[in-house]
Motif scaffolding. Structure first.
Motif, PDB file in Angstrom:
ATOM      1  N   ARG A 118       0.634  -1.309  -0.535  1.00 40.45           N
ATOM      2  CA  ARG A 118       0.024  -0.244   0.225  1.00 40.45           C
ATOM      3  C   ARG A 118       1.177   1.890   0.001  1.00 40.45           C
ATOM      4  O   ARG A 118       0.334   2.509   0.330  1.00 40.45           O
ATOM      5  CB  ARG A 118      -0.621  -0.260   1.099  1.00 40.45           C
ATOM      6  N   ASP A 119       1.947   0.940  -0.456  1.00 37.54           N
ATOM      7  CA  ASP A 119       2.555   2.750  -0.951  1.00 37.54           C
ATOM      8  C   ASP A 119       3.463   2.935   0.503  1.00 37.54           C
ATOM      9  O   ASP A 119       3.609   4.483   0.896  1.00 37.54           O
ATOM     10  CB  ASP A 119       2.641   3.556  -1.782  1.00 37.54           C
ATOM     11  N   TRP A 120       3.189   2.042   1.510  1.00 41.97           N
ATOM     12  CA  TRP A 120       3.558   2.839   3.349  1.00 41.97           C
ATOM     13  C   TRP A 120       4.736   3.356   2.703  1.00 41.97           C
ATOM     14  O   TRP A 120       4.915   4.482   3.833  1.00 41.97           O
ATOM     15  CB  TRP A 120       3.645   1.976   4.060  1.00 41.97           C
ATOM     16  N   TYR A 121       5.719   2.974   2.748  1.00 39.26           N
ATOM     17  CA  TYR A 121       7.208   4.107   2.005  1.00 39.26           C
ATOM     18  C   TYR A 121       6.549   5.614   1.816  1.00 39.26           C
ATOM     19  O   TYR A 121       7.879   6.220   2.746  1.00 39.26           O
ATOM     20  CB  TYR A 121       8.013   3.313   2.144  1.00 39.26           C
ATOM     21  N   MET A 122       6.211   5.636   1.070  1.00 35.64           N
ATOM     22  CA  MET A 122       5.923   7.043   0.983  1.00 35.64           C
ATOM     23  C   MET A 122       5.048   7.798   1.427  1.00 35.64           C
ATOM     24  O   MET A 122       4.887   8.863   0.711  1.00 35.64           O
ATOM     25  CB  MET A 122       5.322   7.474  -1.028  1.00 35.64           C
ATOM     26  N   HIS A 123       4.582   7.612   2.696  1.00 38.78           N
ATOM     27  CA  HIS A 123       4.602   8.441   3.716  1.00 38.78           C
ATOM     28  C   HIS A 123       4.455   8.419   4.884  1.00 38.78           C
ATOM     29  O   HIS A 123       4.581   7.674   5.706  1.00 38.78           O
ATOM     30  CB  HIS A 123       2.697   8.020   3.129  1.00 38.78           C
ATOM     31  N   LYS A 124       4.931  10.168   5.381  1.00 38.68           N
ATOM     32  CA  LYS A 124       5.256  10.026   6.638  1.00 38.68           C
ATOM     33  C   LYS A 124       4.423   9.454   7.462  1.00 38.68           C
ATOM     34  O   LYS A 124       5.510   9.335   8.811  1.00 38.68           O
ATOM     35  CB  LYS A 124       6.049  11.415   6.378  1.00 38.68           C
ATOM     36  N   ALA A 125       3.489   9.726   7.075  1.00 39.68           N
ATOM     37  CA  ALA A 125       2.645   9.508   8.794  1.00 39.68           C
ATOM     38  C   ALA A 125       2.348   7.604   8.449  1.00 39.68           C
ATOM     39  O   ALA A 125       2.206   6.987   9.687  1.00 39.68           O
ATOM     40  CB  ALA A 125       0.883   9.684   8.631  1.00 39.68           C
ATOM     41  N   LEU A 126       3.312   7.003   7.604  1.00 40.36           N
ATOM     42  CA  LEU A 126       2.878   5.295   7.521  1.00 40.36           C
ATOM     43  C   LEU A 126       4.402   4.668   8.473  1.00 40.36           C
ATOM     44  O   LEU A 126       4.950   4.293   8.591  1.00 40.36           O
ATOM     45  CB  LEU A 126       2.203   4.733   6.810  1.00 40.36           C
ATOM     46  N   GLY A 127       5.682   5.680   7.347  1.00 45.59           N
ATOM     47  CA  GLY A 127       7.066   5.354   7.811  1.00 45.59           C
ATOM     48  C   GLY A 127       8.143   6.370   7.808  1.00 45.59           C
ATOM     49  O   GLY A 127       9.046   5.730   8.555  1.00 45.59           O
ATOM     50  N   GLY A 128       7.538   7.471   8.010  1.00 46.09           N
ATOM     51  CA  GLY A 128       8.393   8.824   8.577  1.00 46.09           C
ATOM     52  C   GLY A 128       9.722   8.592   7.505  1.00 46.09           C
ATOM     53  O   GLY A 128      10.182   9.309   7.889  1.00 46.09           O
ATOM     54  N   GLY A 129       9.231   8.017   6.131  1.00 40.78           N
ATOM     55  CA  GLY A 129      10.219   9.297   5.673  1.00 40.78           C
ATOM     56  C   GLY A 129      11.518   8.126   5.403  1.00 40.78           C
ATOM     57  O   GLY A 129      12.108   7.501   6.406  1.00 40.78           O
ATOM     58  N   ALA A 130      12.624   8.889   4.870  1.00 41.16           N
ATOM     59  CA  ALA A 130      13.878   8.454   4.519  1.00 41.16           C
ATOM     60  C   ALA A 130      14.507   8.541   6.035  1.00 41.16           C
ATOM     61  O   ALA A 130      15.301   7.819   6.081  1.00 41.16           O
ATOM     62  CB  ALA A 130      14.310   8.692   2.824  1.00 41.16           C
ATOM     63  N   VAL A 131      14.135   9.230   6.824  1.00 40.33           N
ATOM     64  CA  VAL A 131      14.708   9.478   8.222  1.00 40.33           C
ATOM     65  C   VAL A 131      14.222   8.740   8.761  1.00 40.33           C
ATOM     66  O   VAL A 131      15.216   7.912   9.173  1.00 40.33           O
ATOM     67  CB  VAL A 131      14.754  11.217   8.609  1.00 40.33           C
ATOM     68  N   PHE A 132      13.753   8.149   8.960  1.00 40.07           N
ATOM     69  CA  PHE A 132      13.659   7.085   9.974  1.00 40.07           C
ATOM     70  C   PHE A 132      13.545   5.928   9.433  1.00 40.07           C
ATOM     71  O   PHE A 132      13.685   4.825  10.038  1.00 40.07           O
ATOM     72  CB  PHE A 132      11.411   6.764   9.809  1.00 40.07           C
ATOM     73  N   ASP A 133      12.946   5.737   8.318  1.00 42.06           N
ATOM     74  CA  ASP A 133      13.363   4.577   6.906  1.00 42.06           C
ATOM     75  C   ASP A 133      14.530   4.034   7.013  1.00 42.06           C
ATOM     76  O   ASP A 133      15.150   2.963   7.218  1.00 42.06           O
ATOM     77  CB  ASP A 133      12.397   3.962   6.439  1.00 42.06           C
ATOM     78  N   GLN A 134      15.406   4.574   6.598  1.00 39.45           N
ATOM     79  CA  GLN A 134      16.641   4.209   6.170  1.00 39.45           C
ATOM     80  C   GLN A 134      18.058   5.058   6.996  1.00 39.45           C
ATOM     81  O   GLN A 134      18.991   4.131   7.021  1.00 39.45           O
ATOM     82  CB  GLN A 134      17.548   4.846   4.650  1.00 39.45           C
TER      83      GLN A 134
END
Ligand SMILES: NC(=O)c1ccc[n+]([C@@H]2O[C@H](COP(=O)([O-])OP(=O)(O)OC[C@H]3O[C@@H](n4cnc5c(N)ncnc54)[C@H](O)[C@@H]3O)[C@@H](O)[C@H]2O)c1
Length: 341
Positions: free
Chosen positions: A179-195
């Motif tokens: 569901r494209d969760w990586y591309m929504h900051k409310a779901l994945g936090g974006g590049a800073v939170f994720d990578q």
């Protein structure tokens, strides 16, 4: 030897990486865990796992048909007697799912990032304590060969003190997720939170919490927060530390570091791990490659079995890493102002 029964929740990219690592490692004598059941909301994820296994019944493609498969974590909890669960689902679900398993008396290894805010991290830690269960977050760099070697050089002091460190990471933009969760900051936090969080956690592991952070960030996509960031970590009287992350690269995944000690420089990059001692020719550091994921799971299982105490990767450390990435975003929002985490 006692083997812990492991449930795996989420069979996307990272869940499959865990399945591969676990199914390979559990064939070794004395590996303390074995896969017992899997869960994913999408049943098609049970069909195939596109990784190579060195086990009898498989060629290069193996489904999960030999394991109990669930599409609902509550049913998995009710029907299986699990010792440990690996949670590899989108980040916005980490806290509520970890809490469910901990309350059911099951130890939890939850993928990074721990959660999307410090309050959720606190809740996960509190519920683990209240239920007498262990919680660890999959900050896998702490179990990754090149970073373990770096840590041991720092701890031994044999190359002198660290003067400066630079850490980098990047990839193509992850536009392929559930569901494209990586591309929504409310779901994945974006590049800073994720990578970027991998390097943030490593900086904290190696040098402790910085006194301040200053982050420059660029937003490329509409709803992902920052897609590329540069951060200075301020250590009063300590080393100069810098990290860069970018998930809009055209060259594919890359990560590495250059750490400069008083008497040598250690570099991890595409050319391998190179140690340059002042006055000598650079040398490749040789080591036998191991799987960070199976190292991480093995370590956690040994903690659960009482063979060691978790002093490498505590949930409190992971919460501090969430504090740090939160401070970095606050800094970027203020045009790289110094923010104290
Ligand atoms: N340690 C690492 O290096 C690393 C690398 C990649 C991803 N991750 C982390 O792993 C987690 C998963 O990432 P991914 O790349 O596998 O995502 P993904 O989108 O590829 O897969 C997520 C999977 O979870 C399933 N799912 C969603 N909701 C569920 C639920 N309620 N119950 C059960 N299954 C559910 C989806 O069907 C999907 O198969 C994220 O937190 C990510 O940050 C860690």
């Amino acid at each position: 030897m006692e083997q812990l029964k492991v449930g795996l929740v989420g069979l996307g990219g990272q869940g499959r990486a865990h399945a591969k690592a676990l199914l390979q490692a559990q064939q070794k004598e004395n590996y303390p865990c074995k896969l017992a059941a899997v869960c994913d909301v999408r049943p098609e994820q049970f069909e195939t796992i596109e990784v190579e296994f060195n086990i009898k019944e498989s060629s290069s493609v193996l489904g999960f048909k030999n394991y109990p498969c669930y599409t609902d974590v509550d049913e998995m909890i009710a029907k299986e007697k699990l010792d440990l669960v690996i949670i590899a689902i989108p980040t916005y679900l980490h806290c509520e799912t970890a809490v469910k398993f901990l309350k059911a008396g099951i130890h939890v290894l939850c993928e990074k990032p721990m959660a999307l805010d410090v309050e959720q991290c606190d809740e996960m830690i509190r519920v683990a304590k209240e239920n007498g269960k262990q919680l660890m977050i999959g900050q896998c760099l702490r179990f990754w060969d090149e970073y373990r070697i770096l840590k041991s050089y720092i701890d031994s002091g044999e190359l002198g003190a660290v003067r400066a460190g630079m850490f980098y990471r990047g990839s193509d933009t992850p536009k392929w997720s559930f569901r494209d969760w990586y591309m929504h900051k409310a779901l994945g936090g974006g590049a800073v939170f994720d990578q970027h969080i991998h390097d943030v956690d490593m900086v904290q592991y190696l040098f402790g919490m910085p006194n301040g952070v200053s982050t420059n960030g660029k937003i490329i996509y509409e709803d992902t927060n920052y897609d590329t960031v540069c951060t200075n970590y301020i250590y009063t009287n300590g080393p100069l530390v810098f990290s860069h992350n970018d998930w809009t690269l055209s060259c594919g995944f890359a990560h590495g570091y250059r750490v400069n000690f008083e008497r040598a420089t250690l570099e991890m990059g595409a050319g391998g791990l190179i140690l340059s001692v002042r006055g000598k020719d650079p040398e490749r550091v040789e080591f036998t490659r191991s799987s960070a994921l199976s190292n991480e799971v093995e370590y956690f299982a040994e903690c659960i079995l009482g063979k060691r105490v978790n002093d490498i990767n505590t949930p409190e450390n992971s919460r501090d890493t969430i504090r740090l990435v939160t401070a970095e975003i606050a800094s970027a929002n203020q045009g790289a102002a110094v923010v104290h985490p």
